[in-house]
Motif scaffolding. Structure first.
Motif, mmCIF file in Angstrom:
data_model
loop_
_atom_site.group_PDB
_atom_site.id
_atom_site.type_symbol
_atom_site.label_atom_id
_atom_site.label_comp_id
_atom_site.label_asym_id
_atom_site.label_seq_id
_atom_site.Cartn_x
_atom_site.Cartn_y
_atom_site.Cartn_z
ATOM 1 N N PRO A 118 -6.387 5.137 -7.932
ATOM 2 C CA PRO A 118 -7.574 6.011 -7.973
ATOM 3 C C PRO A 118 -7.747 6.634 -9.343
ATOM 4 O O PRO A 118 -6.772 6.903 -10.040
ATOM 5 C CB PRO A 118 -7.239 7.090 -6.939
ATOM 6 C CG PRO A 118 -5.742 7.170 -6.940
ATOM 7 C CD PRO A 118 -5.249 5.780 -7.247
ATOM 8 N N VAL A 147 -11.204 -0.985 -1.653
ATOM 9 C CA VAL A 147 -10.366 -1.900 -2.439
ATOM 10 C C VAL A 147 -9.717 -2.905 -1.492
ATOM 11 O O VAL A 147 -9.675 -4.107 -1.751
ATOM 12 C CB VAL A 147 -9.273 -1.135 -3.215
ATOM 13 C CG1 VAL A 147 -8.451 -2.105 -4.054
ATOM 14 C CG2 VAL A 147 -9.890 -0.057 -4.101
ATOM 15 N N ARG A 148 -9.222 -2.399 -0.360
ATOM 16 C CA ARG A 148 -8.582 -3.279 0.616
ATOM 17 C C ARG A 148 -9.570 -4.356 1.090
ATOM 18 O O ARG A 148 -9.223 -5.526 1.167
ATOM 19 C CB ARG A 148 -8.086 -2.447 1.809
ATOM 20 C CG ARG A 148 -7.268 -3.231 2.812
ATOM 21 C CD ARG A 148 -7.087 -2.441 4.106
ATOM 22 N NE ARG A 148 -6.142 -1.348 3.979
ATOM 23 C CZ ARG A 148 -4.870 -1.411 4.356
ATOM 24 N NH1 ARG A 148 -4.383 -2.508 4.889
ATOM 25 N NH2 ARG A 148 -4.079 -0.369 4.225
ATOM 26 N N TYR A 182 0.843 -1.207 0.000
ATOM 27 C CA TYR A 182 0.000 0.000 0.000
ATOM 28 C C TYR A 182 0.870 1.245 0.000
ATOM 29 O O TYR A 182 1.820 1.337 0.756
ATOM 30 C CB TYR A 182 -0.915 0.007 1.242
ATOM 31 C CG TYR A 182 -1.944 -1.102 1.180
ATOM 32 C CD1 TYR A 182 -3.190 -0.882 0.622
ATOM 33 C CD2 TYR A 182 -1.639 -2.378 1.636
ATOM 34 C CE1 TYR A 182 -4.125 -1.906 0.529
ATOM 35 C CE2 TYR A 182 -2.564 -3.414 1.549
ATOM 36 C CZ TYR A 182 -3.807 -3.161 0.997
ATOM 37 O OH TYR A 182 -4.722 -4.176 0.897
ATOM 38 N N ALA A 210 -9.882 3.890 -1.042
ATOM 39 C CA ALA A 210 -8.864 2.832 -1.018
ATOM 40 C C ALA A 210 -9.293 1.717 -0.053
ATOM 41 O O ALA A 210 -9.039 0.536 -0.293
ATOM 42 C CB ALA A 210 -7.521 3.415 -0.599
ATOM 43 N N GLU A 211 -9.968 2.113 1.022
ATOM 44 C CA GLU A 211 -10.424 1.144 2.022
ATOM 45 C C GLU A 211 -11.369 0.097 1.394
ATOM 46 O O GLU A 211 -11.344 -1.077 1.771
ATOM 47 C CB GLU A 211 -11.129 1.906 3.156
ATOM 48 C CG GLU A 211 -11.363 1.120 4.410
ATOM 49 C CD GLU A 211 -10.129 0.343 4.881
ATOM 50 O OE1 GLU A 211 -9.011 0.885 4.829
ATOM 51 O OE2 GLU A 211 -10.296 -0.829 5.284
ATOM 52 N N GLN A 228 0.560 5.610 -0.054
ATOM 53 C CA GLN A 228 -0.235 6.840 -0.063
ATOM 54 C C GLN A 228 0.316 7.730 -1.166
ATOM 55 O O GLN A 228 1.531 7.841 -1.283
ATOM 56 C CB GLN A 228 -0.070 7.601 1.256
ATOM 57 C CG GLN A 228 -0.477 6.825 2.492
ATOM 58 C CD GLN A 228 -1.949 6.973 2.785
ATOM 59 O OE1 GLN A 228 -2.597 7.882 2.260
ATOM 60 N NE2 GLN A 228 -2.486 6.077 3.594
ATOM 61 N N ASP A 243 -3.058 4.671 -2.826
ATOM 62 C CA ASP A 243 -4.172 5.265 -2.073
ATOM 63 C C ASP A 243 -4.155 6.772 -2.283
ATOM 64 O O ASP A 243 -3.292 7.464 -1.750
ATOM 65 C CB ASP A 243 -4.011 4.910 -0.583
ATOM 66 C CG ASP A 243 -5.095 5.540 0.283
ATOM 67 O OD1 ASP A 243 -5.882 6.372 -0.229
ATOM 68 O OD2 ASP A 243 -5.152 5.193 1.479
ATOM 69 N N LEU A 287 -1.492 -1.109 -4.188
ATOM 70 C CA LEU A 287 -2.601 -0.161 -4.259
ATOM 71 C C LEU A 287 -2.072 1.242 -3.997
ATOM 72 O O LEU A 287 -1.397 1.477 -2.990
ATOM 73 C CB LEU A 287 -3.675 -0.527 -3.230
ATOM 74 C CG LEU A 287 -4.912 0.375 -3.193
ATOM 75 C CD1 LEU A 287 -6.155 -0.410 -2.866
ATOM 76 C CD2 LEU A 287 -4.754 1.507 -2.190
ATOM 77 N N TYR A 328 -12.041 3.587 -8.113
ATOM 78 C CA TYR A 328 -10.724 2.941 -8.171
ATOM 79 C C TYR A 328 -10.717 1.886 -9.276
ATOM 80 O O TYR A 328 -11.702 1.165 -9.470
ATOM 81 C CB TYR A 328 -10.372 2.296 -6.834
ATOM 82 C CG TYR A 328 -9.704 3.264 -5.863
ATOM 83 C CD1 TYR A 328 -8.330 3.259 -5.687
ATOM 84 C CD2 TYR A 328 -10.455 4.192 -5.158
ATOM 85 C CE1 TYR A 328 -7.706 4.149 -4.816
ATOM 86 C CE2 TYR A 328 -9.841 5.090 -4.285
ATOM 87 C CZ TYR A 328 -8.463 5.062 -4.122
ATOM 88 O OH TYR A 328 -7.855 5.956 -3.279
#
Ligand code: TXA
Ligand code: MG
Length: 368
Positions: free
Chosen positions: A34, A161-162, A4, A158-159, A6, A174, A172, A39
């Motif tokens: 994104p 997708v997780r 992950y 993003a959460e 950011q 984020d 990913l 996403y």
């Protein structure tokens, strides 16, 4: 293991996270990223094994074609065999942005899995710095469906997708919440230059008509299209001369665990009354209940159900659109058995909003 990263709003191709994610893509791994809509789950569109991994990770049938994401106009001409003048005008007007153009595909440049055997390909240039940076840094045309497990709402955080794909994908990026919150508008121009809307989305019918100067055929917005956006065989009767080609099967689409019913009508009091009656019946049967409604109507249902999920405002349809998928996820998390949603006006982005809501409701709509 999923990595992950950011990424800041002003992310560039040189950013460390983007470089690493781009390297994964080049290696044939999957990277979620994104866009301004939702996403996406990206793979190198030239690499059949990588594209195959998308279908495996999502649990998606592999005869539903994928959209290829590009970062510059040069890539459009590399992928499309020809770009008709109407499509070119639309690309110039709306790219980068939430519009996918279905165009004849140049043979041999993409994995045949991307197009699911069609001779056309859906292409779009997303309007998000992280997406554009990733595509540029990787040098790949990036095949990317929405980054959700098949049967779940598209991810706007993003959460999400997780929740759906942790451990199933390489990485990913984020970038926080997406903007539009609904997938891109998918269009195809026919030989007469008319624009057929295969899926309503972030670019509205009015925008399409203004920019193309051509007739826009959408079947009144209701003639959707098979569940995941391919034209429905019933069609709308308006465009009998043109049948966009579609794979032979209908796809399952997202439906919440709850039995969801849309209630719509001119009279807000009548709508609320119908919903409250439905809620009373469901509660008598011991069901957990929810209502999805514009914020200004939330108070009408507070006492009448277990969970009110405010979704935008009648005066701000873009906000309602942006919040819809997250609202549907909340409904599932809360273990709701019976839910109602107020209808939104089917104008501008409201058309795409109601299109997705109607699909989630499996077509259960009460007009009052
Ligand atoms: O906003 C979006 O479009 C997002 C983000 C990630 O870019 N992507 C997305 O992809 O929604 P997906 O795979 O969930 O939806 C792609 C839609 C499907 O309805 C598919 O059937 C249609 O585009 N499509 C793709 N290629 C097509 C083609 N050649 N002809 C007709 N429809 C096509
Ligand atoms: Mg999708």
């Amino acid at each position: 293991m999923t990595t992950y990263w950011q990424v800041p709003p002003d992310c560039t191709p040189e950013a460390d996270a983007v470089q690493k994610a781009a390297e994964l893509l080049r290696q044939g791994k999957l990277v979620a990223f994104p866009t301004e809509t939702v996403y996406g789950l990206g793979a190198d569109a030239r690499n059949t094994q990588a594209v195959e991994a998308i279908f495996t990770a999502k649990g998606r049938p592999s005869d539903n074609p994928l959209i290829v994401h590009i970062a510059g106009m040069g890539m459009l001409d590399e992928l499309a065999l020809a770009v008709d003048p109407v499509s070119r005008r639309l690309a110039e007007a709306f790219w980068p942005g939430p519009l996918t153009l279905v165009l004849p595909c140049r043979p041999g440049v993409l994995s045949p899995l991307v197009t699911a055997g069609l001779d056309t390909v859906g292409i779009r240039m997303p309007d998000h710095p992280a997406a554009l940076s990733l595509i540029r840094a990787s040098g790949c045309p990036v095949a990317a469906p929405s980054a959700n497990r098949s049967g779940r709402p598209s991810p706007t955080l993003a959460e999400h997708v997780r929740e759906d794909l942790d451990g199933r994908i390489g990485g990913l990026l984020d970038g926080g919440a997406t903007g539009v919150g609904l997938e891109s508008t998918v269009v195809q121009a026919d030989a007469e230059g008319r624009v057929h809307v295969l899926r309503p989305g972030g670019i509205t019918l009015r925008q399409l008509a203004e920019a193309s100067g051509a007739p826009v055929v959408s079947g009144g917005g209701r003639a959707e299209l098979a569940p995941d956006g391919l034209p429905d065989q019933e069609g709308d009767g308006e465009d009998s001369s043109f049948r966009p080609r579609a794979p032979g099967m209908k796809y399952t689409h997202y439906a919440p665990q709850a039995r969801l019913t849309i209630v719509q009508g001119q009279d807000a009091a009548a709508v609320a009354e119908t919903i409250r009656n439905g809620l009373r019946d469901a509660r008598q049967n011991g069901e957990r209940t929810a209502v999805l409604a514009p914020a200004e109507h939330a108070a009408l249902y507070r006492e009448a159900c277990d969970l009110v999920i405010p979704c935008g405002s009648l005066g701000d349809l873009p906000a309602a659109a942006a919040g819809l998928f997250a609202a549907l996820r909340r409904m599932d998390e809360a273990g709701i058995a019976c839910a109602f949603a107020e209808g939104y006006p089917e104008e501008e982005i409201g058309l795409a909003l109601m299109n997705r809501l109607r699909k989630a409701a499996g077509g259960r709509v009460l007009e009052v």
